[in-house]
Design an enzyme around this catalytic site. Structure first.
Site, mmCIF file in Angstrom:
data_model
loop_
_atom_site.group_PDB
_atom_site.id
_atom_site.type_symbol
_atom_site.label_atom_id
_atom_site.label_comp_id
_atom_site.label_asym_id
_atom_site.label_seq_id
_atom_site.Cartn_x
_atom_site.Cartn_y
_atom_site.Cartn_z
ATOM 1 N N GLY A 15 0.830 -1.210 0.000
ATOM 2 C CA GLY A 15 0.000 0.000 0.000
ATOM 3 C C GLY A 15 0.859 1.251 0.000
ATOM 4 N NE ARG A 76 -1.294 -5.013 -1.321
ATOM 5 C CZ ARG A 76 -1.892 -3.856 -1.021
ATOM 6 N NH1 ARG A 76 -2.729 -3.297 -1.853
ATOM 7 N NH2 ARG A 76 -1.641 -3.247 0.128
ATOM 8 C CG ASP A 107 2.415 -6.837 7.665
ATOM 9 O OD1 ASP A 107 1.958 -6.327 6.624
ATOM 10 O OD2 ASP A 107 1.707 -7.417 8.508
ATOM 11 C CB THR A 130 2.358 0.695 6.455
ATOM 12 O OG1 THR A 130 1.010 0.535 6.906
ATOM 13 C CG2 THR A 130 3.267 0.389 7.617
ATOM 14 C CG ASP A 132 -2.851 0.183 7.951
ATOM 15 O OD1 ASP A 132 -3.652 1.129 7.888
ATOM 16 O OD2 ASP A 132 -2.879 -0.787 7.167
ATOM 17 C CG ASP A 134 0.156 -2.789 10.322
ATOM 18 O OD1 ASP A 134 1.088 -2.132 9.820
ATOM 19 O OD2 ASP A 134 -0.541 -3.570 9.669
ATOM 20 N NE ARG A 176 -7.028 -4.762 4.224
ATOM 21 C CZ ARG A 176 -6.558 -4.270 3.074
ATOM 22 N NH1 ARG A 176 -7.371 -3.761 2.197
ATOM 23 N NH2 ARG A 176 -5.278 -4.304 2.790
HETATM 24 P P1 ADP Z 1 2.249 -4.475 2.515
HETATM 25 O O1 ADP Z 1 3.720 -4.517 2.306
HETATM 26 O O2 ADP Z 1 1.712 -3.071 2.462
HETATM 27 O O3 ADP Z 1 1.839 -5.226 3.763
HETATM 28 P P2 ADP Z 1 1.260 -6.671 0.849
HETATM 29 O O4 ADP Z 1 0.877 -7.521 2.000
HETATM 30 O O5 ADP Z 1 0.311 -6.584 -0.278
HETATM 31 O O6 ADP Z 1 1.558 -5.162 1.259
HETATM 32 O O7 ADP Z 1 2.647 -7.224 0.281
HETATM 33 C C1 ADP Z 1 3.280 -6.595 -0.799
HETATM 34 C C2 ADP Z 1 3.928 -7.614 -1.684
HETATM 35 O O8 ADP Z 1 4.945 -8.328 -0.953
HETATM 36 C C3 ADP Z 1 3.027 -8.714 -2.214
HETATM 37 O O9 ADP Z 1 2.279 -8.319 -3.332
HETATM 38 C C4 ADP Z 1 4.036 -9.788 -2.583
HETATM 39 O O10 ADP Z 1 4.653 -9.503 -3.815
HETATM 40 C C5 ADP Z 1 5.076 -9.643 -1.475
HETATM 41 N N1 ADP Z 1 4.795 -10.632 -0.412
HETATM 42 C C6 ADP Z 1 3.921 -10.559 0.606
HETATM 43 N N2 ADP Z 1 3.920 -11.690 1.353
HETATM 44 C C7 ADP Z 1 4.813 -12.522 0.766
HETATM 45 C C8 ADP Z 1 5.267 -13.856 1.024
HETATM 46 N N3 ADP Z 1 4.792 -14.568 2.066
HETATM 47 N N4 ADP Z 1 6.199 -14.384 0.211
HETATM 48 C C9 ADP Z 1 6.691 -13.682 -0.840
HETATM 49 N N5 ADP Z 1 6.289 -12.440 -1.141
HETATM 50 C C10 ADP Z 1 5.370 -11.858 -0.371
#
Ligand code: ADP
Length: 327
Positions: A15, A76, A107, A130, A132, A134, A176
């Protein structure tokens, strides 16, 4: 100690958050100052897989410190979750000799970074970007302060109209899984009730309290709800209040994406600059798989693993303050 890094890649992932640009600027300029080549990877991990990678110069980050969003774009990327996808990304980095990464994200992005770093021996440094807030291991995350100030500005405006019409407003803010935006913006705007995902919502208790306020003619009430509240967000809460307080003039307002945009606040620009600088210093010192944070106004380094597993907790004291001040 890891092998010496020579070329650094930087990306923004997950995000978007206001202040990411200020952070990219800090990473690029610190890296150049330290004598590294530095590359911007577009659209998070997606650009790594698509080979959408550009060489950054000092001028590439001119005039962006004040801008929301991210010039590197964010996305993403499902394919990065697969070993084949990550291998493709690694090969694109290797082609250019990129041997150190700075990941600005939340995260999920750190989870990806950790797996990638373990598979391919590329040191990864995370920077918490982020809205959030969090993530454990830091008092601040880039974007939170701006998002919460945007929410406050909007809620103050809503209070004016609530006051003019004696209305009860339910305002949904982002969050969220985390209630920090709701908690901070709710306290700062004098909300009567704040509903957050971290605490089970007792709807009957809230309704009783609003009925009691109605009896003593306290007709202007603000209820701030995090979108991930277990009761179901602003619309659901508004529905129940309308049902149980038929005489109240109830309105629901979902603040939505305005909370993600806009010029970063001074605080977000400062922490983005400090964290960006520190991330490059981390690579220089041979650190790997850590998140750069700020705790008690000092730089603080947390293993990525811990940062994603241990969420920041909401202290009981905050919740007590809400109750006392909103009488
Ligand atoms: P944020 O970083 O804001 O929490 P996301 O949870 O959407 O956002 O994660 C961003 C990107 O990080 C995902 O689209 C994916 O490419 C990568 N990612 C997230 N979790 C994993 C995972 N368990 N293994 C590999 N890549 C991951």
């Amino acid at each position: 100690m890891n092998k010496k890094v020579t070329k650094i890649g930087v990306l923004t992932s997950g995000g978007d958050a206001p202040g990411m640009n200020a952070c990219v600027r800090a990473v690029v300029r610190t890296a150049l100052f330290e004598g590294y080549e530095v590359y911007g990877i577009m659209r998070g991990y997606q650009g790594m897989l698509d080979d959408d990678i550009i060489k950054m110069e000092s001028r590439s980050v001119a005039n962006i410190i004040q801008r929301g969003g991210t010039i590197l774009k964010t996305a993403r990327c499902k394919d990065f979750m697969t070993p084949e996808g990550r291998k493709k990304g690694y090969e694109n980095l290797r082609k250019r000799g990129i041997d150190g990464l700075v990941i600005i994200g939340g995260d999920g992005s750190f989870r990806g970074a950790q797996i990638f770093s373990n598979e391919f021996d590329i040191p990864c440094i995370g920077i918490p970007g982020t809205i959030d807030k969090d993530i454990a291991g830091t008092d601040f995350t880039i974007g939170f302060d701006t998002a919460v100030n945007t929410a406050i500005e909007a809620i103050d405006k809503i209070r004016d109209t609530a006051d003019a019409h004696d209305r009860l407003f339910v305002i949904e803010v982002m969050g969220r899984d985390a209630g920090y935006i709701a908690l901070h913006s709710g306290i700062a705007t004098g909300a009567e009730h704040i509903l957050i995902p971290e605490k089970k919502t007792n709807i009957n208790e809230m309704v009783d309290s609003l009925l009691e306020k109605e009896r003593r003619q306290k007709l202007v009430n603000l209820v701030v709800v995090a979108e991930g509240d277990d009761f179901g967000g602003g619309n659901e809460v508004g529905k129940v209040i309308r049902e149980k307080l038929p005489n109240a003039d109830v309105r629901v307002c979902i603040l939505g994406h305005i909370q993600r945009g806009g010029a970063p606040t001074c605080l977000d620009r400062l922490i983005a600059s400090r964290m960006g600088y520190a991330a490059v210093e981390c690579l220089k010192e041979g650190r790997d798989n850590v998140m750069v944070g700020i705790v008690n106004n000092r730089m603080h380094y947390t293993p990525l693993d811990h940062a994603v597993k241990a969420k920041q907790k909401i202290s009981e004291e905050w919740l007590k303050i809400v109750k006392i001040l909103a009488s």
